[in-house]
Design an enzyme around this catalytic site. Sequence first.
Site, PDB file in Angstrom:
ATOM      1  N   TRP A  83     -10.489   7.305  -0.845  1.00 21.87           N
ATOM      2  CA  TRP A  83      -9.516   6.828   0.148  1.00 21.87           C
ATOM      3  C   TRP A  83      -8.089   7.075  -0.288  1.00 21.87           C
ATOM      4  CZ3 TRP A  83     -11.295   6.888   4.646  1.00 21.87           C
ATOM      5  CH2 TRP A  83     -12.618   6.560   4.893  1.00 21.87           C
TER       6      TRP A  83
ATOM      7  N   ASP B 277      -3.511  -0.332  -0.046  1.00 19.11           N
ATOM      8  CA  ASP B 277      -4.590  -0.288   0.945  1.00 19.11           C
ATOM      9  C   ASP B 277      -5.670  -1.267   0.467  1.00 19.11           C
ATOM     10  OD1 ASP B 277      -6.826   0.225   2.479  1.00 19.11           O
ATOM     11  OD2 ASP B 277      -6.846   2.395   2.128  1.00 19.11           O
TER      12      ASP B 277
ATOM     13  N   LYS C 226     -14.323  -4.705   7.750  1.00 20.68           N
ATOM     14  CA  LYS C 226     -15.158  -4.984   6.575  1.00 20.68           C
ATOM     15  C   LYS C 226     -15.247  -6.486   6.341  1.00 20.68           C
ATOM     16  CE  LYS C 226     -13.543  -0.583   5.439  1.00 20.68           C
ATOM     17  NZ  LYS C 226     -14.777   0.176   5.349  1.00 20.68           N
TER      18      LYS C 226
HETATM   19  N1  PMP Z   1      -9.177   2.808   3.323  1.00 21.05           N
HETATM   20  C1  PMP Z   1     -10.284   2.234   2.834  1.00 21.05           C
HETATM   21  C2  PMP Z   1     -10.219   1.562   1.504  1.00 21.05           C
HETATM   22  C3  PMP Z   1     -11.469   2.258   3.564  1.00 21.05           C
HETATM   23  O1  PMP Z   1     -12.579   1.688   3.071  1.00 21.05           O
HETATM   24  C4  PMP Z   1     -11.499   2.889   4.821  1.00 21.05           C
HETATM   25  C5  PMP Z   1     -12.740   2.913   5.703  1.00 21.05           C
HETATM   26  N2  PMP Z   1     -13.932   2.848   5.078  1.00 21.05           N
HETATM   27  C6  PMP Z   1     -10.327   3.502   5.279  1.00 21.05           C
HETATM   28  C7  PMP Z   1      -9.184   3.434   4.510  1.00 21.05           C
HETATM   29  C8  PMP Z   1     -10.312   4.219   6.595  1.00 21.05           C
HETATM   30  O2  PMP Z   1     -10.343   3.296   7.599  1.00 21.05           O
HETATM   31  P1  PMP Z   1     -10.492   3.706   9.148  1.00 21.05           P
HETATM   32  O3  PMP Z   1     -11.834   4.349   9.297  1.00 21.05           O
HETATM   33  O4  PMP Z   1     -10.359   2.393   9.835  1.00 21.05           O
HETATM   34  O5  PMP Z   1      -9.393   4.648   9.466  1.00 21.05           O
END
Ligand code: PMP
Length: 371
Positions: free
Chosen positions: A108, A182, A206
């Site tokens: 991520w 994040d 989550k």
């Molecule tokens: N950052 C993290 C730490 C994530 O776990 C996720 C999704 N699993 C995201 C960003 C991306 O999120 P989204 O699919 O809502 O754009």
Amino acid sequence: MPAAPQRPFNFAPGPATLPDSVLRQAAEEMLDWHGSGMGVMEMSHRGKEFVSILEQAVSTLRELLAVPPHFHILFMQGGGLGENAIVPMNLAGPQAGGLIDVVVTGSWSKKSLVEAQRYGDARAAASNEVDGRTSIPAAATWQLRDGAAYVHVCSNETIDGLEMATLPDLAALGCQSPLVADCSSHILSRQIDWSRVGVVFAGAQKNIGPAGLTLVFVREDLLGRALPICPSAFDYSVVAAHGSMYNTPPTYSIYIAGLVFEWVKAQGGVAEMDRRAAEKSALLYNYLDDCGGFYRNRVAKDARSRMNVPFFLTNETLNDAFLAGAREAGLLQLKGHKSVGGMRASLYNAMPLAGVQALVDYMKDFARRHG
Ligand code: PMP
């Protein structure tokens, strides 16, 4: 009323399991919220009913995370990946110099780096790719540039299963730039040290509620720096000035999030979620470490996530049998992310200790039968 039957335990990484009591309350209120004659999805976002839902959600969230008054709480859309663009568009304007330092600790934060490169001079300040994403580089080794618009970390890497035990203290490293964290996959599982951050963002799907809602916490002094190309609906100053009502917010997701905030509070707040996260993850990691090699987790002990536990069967030809047996045992969505393979158990706030115990019991039994 007879007790509802036990649902299977759902280990999905997100969208993820929610507390039964929240889903039941939402079901009861589906057609008529508090005698209003309307379901929440059918209400005007500007009507007094929905405004009260929004205000209550914001105030409970502020209380749960002890968010200081100089931070705005914004309910936005676009998810974590949306924020990867929205953050640089808001913070890396010309007056901020356009330098963006990203600490790469997994999939991520790597995505955050690549997206930020579209908006500024973004570089990796550190990366754990050299060790196969199994540890978190010590903060003292990060290559931070003077005057960077911000430093980005992902404090819980959902796919790779790494978590920062604490948020870095940039000031102690001699860095004056704001920290952006994040926290999508561990928000509300522990407290946040607000003295160390400028922006925190988290997708709701989550630990909080349905997909479609993104929580953003932004320090007052960081408003008003957006690049001219930033869409108004994503400009933190605009969203803050309109109390998250510049455009139509994701009303139903906000309603469910509000019910989850009340649930967390009733359980004993974030301190209790923190205690449970430690207990649940220790149960699974202790078994993984003591199982004699049938299963493995590769992450350095001090970097292991309490929310997302990837693990591998040493004999990977048994993967399909493991997943099929798990489903039969009422243990759902354990398949690892496609980029990593193996298995992953996500242990978010709504996963009870009994679910983790059921998983460990199943793993023991499977290993005995196939070892
Ligand atoms: N950052 C993290 C730490 C994530 O776990 C996720 C999704 N699993 C995201 C960003 C991306 O999120 P989204 O699919 O809502 O754009």
